[in-house]
Design a protein around this motif. Structure first.
Motif, PDB file in Angstrom:
ATOM      1  N   SER A 140       0.852  -1.184   0.000  1.00 23.38           N
ATOM      2  CA  SER A 140       0.000   0.000   0.000  1.00 23.38           C
ATOM      3  C   SER A 140       0.885   1.230   0.000  1.00 23.38           C
ATOM      4  O   SER A 140       1.936   1.245   0.616  1.00 23.38           O
ATOM      5  N   CYS A 141       0.425   2.232  -0.674  1.00 23.51           N
ATOM      6  CA  CYS A 141       1.197   3.456  -0.786  1.00 23.51           C
ATOM      7  C   CYS A 141       0.228   4.624  -0.807  1.00 23.51           C
ATOM      8  O   CYS A 141      -0.711   4.643  -1.592  1.00 23.51           O
ATOM      9  N   HIS A 142       0.435   5.585   0.067  1.00 24.53           N
ATOM     10  CA  HIS A 142      -0.494   6.712   0.156  1.00 24.53           C
ATOM     11  C   HIS A 142      -0.588   7.493  -1.143  1.00 24.53           C
ATOM     12  O   HIS A 142      -1.582   8.131  -1.417  1.00 24.53           O
ATOM     13  N   ARG A 143       0.429   7.413  -1.988  1.00 23.76           N
ATOM     14  CA  ARG A 143       0.409   8.182  -3.233  1.00 23.76           C
ATOM     15  C   ARG A 143      -0.708   7.742  -4.166  1.00 23.76           C
ATOM     16  O   ARG A 143      -1.202   8.522  -4.940  1.00 23.76           O
ATOM     17  N   ASP A 144      -1.110   6.479  -4.107  1.00 22.69           N
ATOM     18  CA  ASP A 144      -2.174   6.039  -5.012  1.00 22.69           C
ATOM     19  C   ASP A 144      -3.550   6.130  -4.367  1.00 22.69           C
ATOM     20  O   ASP A 144      -4.546   5.868  -4.997  1.00 22.69           O
ATOM     21  N   GLN A 145      -3.627   6.531  -3.131  1.00 18.49           N
ATOM     22  CA  GLN A 145      -4.916   6.617  -2.449  1.00 18.49           C
ATOM     23  C   GLN A 145      -5.886   7.563  -3.151  1.00 18.49           C
ATOM     24  O   GLN A 145      -7.020   7.190  -3.385  1.00 18.49           O
ATOM     25  N   PRO A 146      -5.488   8.792  -3.525  1.00 20.57           N
ATOM     26  CA  PRO A 146      -6.443   9.653  -4.233  1.00 20.57           C
ATOM     27  C   PRO A 146      -6.939   9.034  -5.534  1.00 20.57           C
ATOM     28  O   PRO A 146      -8.100   9.163  -5.880  1.00 20.57           O
ATOM     29  N   LEU A 147      -6.063   8.334  -6.235  1.00 25.65           N
ATOM     30  CA  LEU A 147      -6.470   7.678  -7.474  1.00 25.65           C
ATOM     31  C   LEU A 147      -7.563   6.656  -7.187  1.00 25.65           C
ATOM     32  O   LEU A 147      -8.526   6.537  -7.915  1.00 25.65           O
ATOM     33  N   ARG A 148      -7.427   5.937  -6.094  1.00 26.13           N
ATOM     34  CA  ARG A 148      -8.415   4.914  -5.764  1.00 26.13           C
ATOM     35  C   ARG A 148      -9.667   5.532  -5.173  1.00 26.13           C
ATOM     36  O   ARG A 148     -10.743   5.007  -5.368  1.00 26.13           O
ATOM     37  N   ASP A 149      -9.584   6.613  -4.430  1.00 22.92           N
ATOM     38  CA  ASP A 149     -10.761   7.210  -3.798  1.00 22.92           C
ATOM     39  C   ASP A 149     -11.619   7.975  -4.786  1.00 22.92           C
ATOM     40  O   ASP A 149     -12.834   7.928  -4.708  1.00 22.92           O
ATOM     41  N   ILE A 188     -18.603   7.726  -8.147  1.00 28.30           N
ATOM     42  CA  ILE A 188     -19.704   6.783  -8.321  1.00 28.30           C
ATOM     43  C   ILE A 188     -20.748   6.990  -7.220  1.00 28.30           C
ATOM     44  O   ILE A 188     -21.949   7.030  -7.481  1.00 28.30           O
ATOM     45  N   ARG A 189     -20.280   7.136  -5.982  1.00 28.75           N
ATOM     46  CA  ARG A 189     -21.211   7.377  -4.871  1.00 28.75           C
ATOM     47  C   ARG A 189     -21.981   8.674  -5.076  1.00 28.75           C
ATOM     48  O   ARG A 189     -23.190   8.733  -4.867  1.00 28.75           O
ATOM     49  N   ALA A 190     -21.279   9.730  -5.464  1.00 29.66           N
ATOM     50  CA  ALA A 190     -21.908  11.045  -5.620  1.00 29.66           C
ATOM     51  C   ALA A 190     -22.914  11.065  -6.771  1.00 29.66           C
ATOM     52  O   ALA A 190     -23.914  11.779  -6.714  1.00 29.66           O
ATOM     53  N   ALA A 191     -22.680  10.271  -7.791  1.00 27.73           N
ATOM     54  CA  ALA A 191     -23.579  10.247  -8.940  1.00 27.73           C
ATOM     55  C   ALA A 191     -24.938   9.665  -8.588  1.00 27.73           C
ATOM     56  O   ALA A 191     -25.957  10.030  -9.165  1.00 27.73           O
ATOM     57  N   GLY A 192     -24.965   8.763  -7.618  1.00 27.52           N
ATOM     58  CA  GLY A 192     -26.215   8.100  -7.259  1.00 27.52           C
ATOM     59  C   GLY A 192     -26.605   7.089  -8.319  1.00 27.52           C
ATOM     60  O   GLY A 192     -26.084   7.080  -9.433  1.00 27.52           O
ATOM     61  N   GLY A 193     -27.523   6.204  -7.961  1.00 22.12           N
ATOM     62  CA  GLY A 193     -28.005   5.220  -8.914  1.00 22.12           C
ATOM     63  C   GLY A 193     -27.105   4.015  -9.076  1.00 22.12           C
ATOM     64  O   GLY A 193     -27.272   3.240 -10.008  1.00 22.12           O
ATOM     65  N   PHE A 194     -26.126   3.867  -8.168  1.00 18.06           N
ATOM     66  CA  PHE A 194     -25.200   2.744  -8.239  1.00 18.06           C
ATOM     67  C   PHE A 194     -25.074   2.086  -6.874  1.00 18.06           C
ATOM     68  O   PHE A 194     -25.234   2.734  -5.844  1.00 18.06           O
ATOM     69  N   SER A 195     -24.736   0.800  -6.884  1.00 15.55           N
ATOM     70  CA  SER A 195     -24.423   0.102  -5.635  1.00 15.55           C
ATOM     71  C   SER A 195     -23.106   0.643  -5.084  1.00 15.55           C
ATOM     72  O   SER A 195     -22.412   1.416  -5.749  1.00 15.55           O
ATOM     73  N   GLU A 196     -22.766   0.221  -3.891  1.00 15.54           N
ATOM     74  CA  GLU A 196     -21.484   0.613  -3.299  1.00 15.54           C
ATOM     75  C   GLU A 196     -20.357   0.117  -4.222  1.00 15.54           C
ATOM     76  O   GLU A 196     -20.348  -1.043  -4.639  1.00 15.54           O
ATOM     77  N   THR A 232      -2.427  -2.467 -10.460  1.00 17.65           N
ATOM     78  CA  THR A 232      -3.561  -2.226 -11.339  1.00 17.65           C
ATOM     79  C   THR A 232      -4.804  -2.225 -10.456  1.00 17.65           C
ATOM     80  O   THR A 232      -5.007  -3.156  -9.668  1.00 17.65           O
ATOM     81  N   VAL A 233      -5.609  -1.179 -10.569  1.00 18.93           N
ATOM     82  CA  VAL A 233      -6.798  -1.045  -9.726  1.00 18.93           C
ATOM     83  C   VAL A 233      -8.018  -0.879 -10.623  1.00 18.93           C
ATOM     84  O   VAL A 233      -8.000  -0.099 -11.573  1.00 18.93           O
ATOM     85  N   ALA A 234      -9.070  -1.629 -10.325  1.00 14.63           N
ATOM     86  CA  ALA A 234     -10.347  -1.496 -11.033  1.00 14.63           C
ATOM     87  C   ALA A 234     -11.434  -1.196 -10.003  1.00 14.63           C
ATOM     88  O   ALA A 234     -11.473  -1.809  -8.940  1.00 14.63           O
ATOM     89  N   VAL A 235     -12.289  -0.226 -10.319  1.00 17.88           N
ATOM     90  CA  VAL A 235     -13.413   0.118  -9.453  1.00 17.88           C
ATOM     91  C   VAL A 235     -14.686  -0.059 -10.268  1.00 17.88           C
ATOM     92  O   VAL A 235     -14.805   0.483 -11.370  1.00 17.88           O
ATOM     93  N   THR A 236     -15.638  -0.828  -9.731  1.00 16.62           N
ATOM     94  CA  THR A 236     -16.892  -1.076 -10.434  1.00 16.62           C
ATOM     95  C   THR A 236     -18.067  -0.911  -9.474  1.00 16.62           C
ATOM     96  O   THR A 236     -17.909  -0.974  -8.256  1.00 16.62           O
ATOM     97  N   ALA A 237     -19.259  -0.684 -10.055  1.00 12.96           N
ATOM     98  CA  ALA A 237     -20.509  -0.640  -9.297  1.00 12.96           C
ATOM     99  C   ALA A 237     -21.642  -1.011 -10.228  1.00 12.96           C
ATOM    100  O   ALA A 237     -21.556  -0.793 -11.435  1.00 12.96           O
TER     101      ALA A 237
END
Length: 102
Positions: free
Chosen positions: A9-18, A24-32, A91-96
């Motif tokens: 884990s590296c704090h430098r990639d945290q903003p990229l992941r957040d 997605i959360r702010a857009a609404g209409g999606f699962s967590e 490599t990080v993937a985020v889906t909802a």
């Protein structure tokens, strides 16, 4: 050579992941949002690294004589550590799922 494993884990990639998950959360209409992370490494030889180095950021804009100086210095540094080095990647993937689909 690819080797799989868990990247540290590296704090430098945290903003990229957040940011994607927050969007997605702010857009609404999606699962967590769910996140998948795959840590991997690639071992570069001197020549392989020098072949792709000119495609990175500021190197693209360097005059040819300055780029040649950079490549010479970087090549010497790689030779000084044995002619190759291993770079770690994540490599990080985020889906909802859509929740407002009828």
């Amino acid at each position: 050579m690819i080797s799989s494993g868990t990247a540290r884990s590296c704090h430098r990639d945290q903003p990229l992941r957040d940011n994607p998950a927050d969007g997605i959360r702010a857009a609404g209409g999606f699962s967590e949002p769910e996140e998948w992370r795959f840590g991997w490494e690639w071992t570069y030889t001197r020549d392989a690294w020098l072949d792709q180095l000119p495609t990175h950021g500021a190197f693209i804009q360097l005059p040819s004589h300055q780029l040649a100086e950079v490549l010479e210095a970087v090549g010497a540094a790689i030779e000084a550590v044995g002619g190759s080095f291993t770079m770690r990647y994540a490599t990080v993937a985020v889906t909802a799922r859509r929740t407002d689909v009828a």
